[in-house]
Scaffold this active site. Structure first.
Site, PDB file in Angstrom:
ATOM      1  N   ASP A 172      36.874  32.458  44.325  1.00 17.71           N
ATOM      2  CA  ASP A 172      37.807  33.563  44.089  1.00 17.71           C
ATOM      3  C   ASP A 172      37.985  33.803  42.588  1.00 17.71           C
ATOM      4  O   ASP A 172      38.512  34.840  42.184  1.00 17.71           O
ATOM      5  CB  ASP A 172      39.177  33.215  44.682  1.00 17.71           C
ATOM      6  CG  ASP A 172      39.585  34.173  45.785  1.00 17.71           C
ATOM      7  OD1 ASP A 172      38.869  35.169  45.993  1.00 17.71           O
ATOM      8  OD2 ASP A 172      40.621  33.918  46.422  1.00 17.71           O
ATOM      9  N   GLN A 225      44.285  31.695  50.113  1.00 19.59           N
ATOM     10  CA  GLN A 225      44.772  33.079  50.220  1.00 19.59           C
ATOM     11  C   GLN A 225      46.146  33.212  49.548  1.00 19.59           C
ATOM     12  O   GLN A 225      47.062  32.437  49.824  1.00 19.59           O
ATOM     13  CB  GLN A 225      44.846  33.484  51.700  1.00 19.59           C
ATOM     14  CG  GLN A 225      45.242  34.920  51.926  1.00 19.59           C
ATOM     15  CD  GLN A 225      44.216  35.919  51.362  1.00 19.59           C
ATOM     16  OE1 GLN A 225      43.010  35.739  51.527  1.00 19.59           O
ATOM     17  NE2 GLN A 225      44.685  36.951  50.699  1.00 19.59           N
ATOM     18  N   LYS A 246      37.501  38.180  55.987  1.00 17.92           N
ATOM     19  CA  LYS A 246      36.583  37.419  55.126  1.00 17.92           C
ATOM     20  C   LYS A 246      35.716  36.485  55.972  1.00 17.92           C
ATOM     21  O   LYS A 246      34.508  36.369  55.752  1.00 17.92           O
ATOM     22  CB  LYS A 246      37.385  36.624  54.084  1.00 17.92           C
ATOM     23  CG  LYS A 246      38.003  37.509  53.019  1.00 17.92           C
ATOM     24  CD  LYS A 246      39.024  36.784  52.150  1.00 17.92           C
ATOM     25  CE  LYS A 246      39.702  37.778  51.204  1.00 17.92           C
ATOM     26  NZ  LYS A 246      40.815  37.196  50.439  1.00 17.92           N
TER      27      LYS A 246
END
Ligand code: NDP
Length: 299
Positions: free
Chosen positions: A120, A97, A53
């Protein structure tokens, strides 16, 4: 034979568009989009995802700020970091994450990510807004958004079609079902307790598979002309030799592509779209912030 929906090519086009937009934002507003990534513990797969990412950010000109915390990080310490990042002007998006180590309260941490930085789309409020008719959350989660984008960019109509989603997880199955519903598909969600699954999948005009079971959807489970989006990523060792491991989806590609109108491959389908959508969400967050600053300067 089915048309192959080339997620890698579509994602590359989107990344090029984002790169141009990032350059324009910098030139016109002096703003560089910034993404903070938070990795807790030493899960190697998570470390790889975060590395990919951040690399993708660099390629399009988005700044990334990496935070790597030890596995024994406490809830308070992580919460403090999320709050600090929430207050920073150069951080437009925050990505925590998942999965977090078991002793941490994942939902509490995700809830602490400010909605306008939740690139996200995992803050439960953002997820909930996906299900409210007439409302759009500030950000939709990346993998489901990638599925919808693949349909849109392949010219596949969603409204009025019958969509079947396999899987009801909070990160893929449920949000993609809600997004299809918001686009006026008639949606059925199936899960591990659904009886007579094949009788339902055979009704699908659009089938999204997100269950994590290699080649689960076979040719006899779909009708001719279905559009199949395969989210699954499963590592299999066909010949029993671990050095020959490869990735397959939740769909038996060879069988299903015989009768499908269009299908995504694995790899090279949904996977590359997830990161492209993260980059886009971060760009959007920065653009919104720049617009707010302009408005407040003008006032
Ligand atoms: P989860 O394990 O969280 O959820 C799996 C879902 O599938 C559950 O709802 C489960 O039902 C359902 N399920 C399991 N077995 C069956 C079955 N036999 N029949 C019907 N439904 C079943 O997985 P995720 O949603 O996180 O991920 C799904 C897949 O997508 C995985 O392969 C993952 O690697 C991949 N993935 C890919 C991404 C990408 O970027 N391309 C991103 C994220 C995930 P129940 O709720 O009843 O347990």
């Amino acid at each position: 034979m089915a048309t192959i929906i080339d997620g890698a090519a579509i994602a590359a086009t989107i990344r090029a568009e984002i790169k141009d937009e990032v350059a324009r934002l910098k030139a016109e507003h002096g703003v560089t989009p910034g993404l903070a990534t938070v990795l807790v513990g030493d899960n190697p797969a998570s470390a790889t995802y975060v590395r990919n990412k951040r690399k993708a950010c660099a390629e399009v000109g988005i700044a990334s700020f990496g935070y790597e915390l030890p596995a024994h990080t406490t809830q308070d310490e992580l919460m403090r970091l999320v709050h600090e990042l929430g207050a920073r002007d150069d951080v437009h998006g925050i990505l925590v994450q998942l999965p977090l180590p078991a002793h941490l309260d994942e939902q509490a941490i995700l809830s602490a990510v400010p909605l306008h930085k939740d690139v996200d789309g995992f803050n439960p409020v953002n997820l909930g807004l996906l299900g409210v008719k007439g409302r759009r959350p500030p950000f939709a989660p990346c993998t489901p958004q990638g599925c919808i984008e693949l349909l849109d960019r392949s010219g596949i109509r969603i409204a009025g079609r019958r969509a079947v989603v396999l899987g009801r997880s909070a990160i893929v199955g449920l949000p993609v079902a809600l997004m299809l519903l918001a686009r006026d598909a008639t949606v059925t969600i199936c899960h591990s307790q659904t009886p007579n699954l094949a009788s339902i999948t055979r009704t699908a005009d659009i089938l999204i598979a997100a269950i994590g079971k290699p080649r689960f959807v076979t040719g006899d489970m779909v009708k001719a002309g279905v559009v199949v989006i395969d989210v699954g990523i499963n590592r299999v060792t066909d010949a029993g030799d671990p050095r020959r491991a490869r990735l397959v989806g939740d769909v038996d590609f060879d069988e299903v592509s015989e009768s499908a109108a269009a299908i995504t491959p694995v790899p090279g389908g949904v996977g590359p779209m997830t990161i492209a959508m993260l980059l886009r969400n971060t760009l959007v967050a920065a653009r919104r912030r720049a617009a707010e600053q302009k408005t407040s300067e003008a006032a």
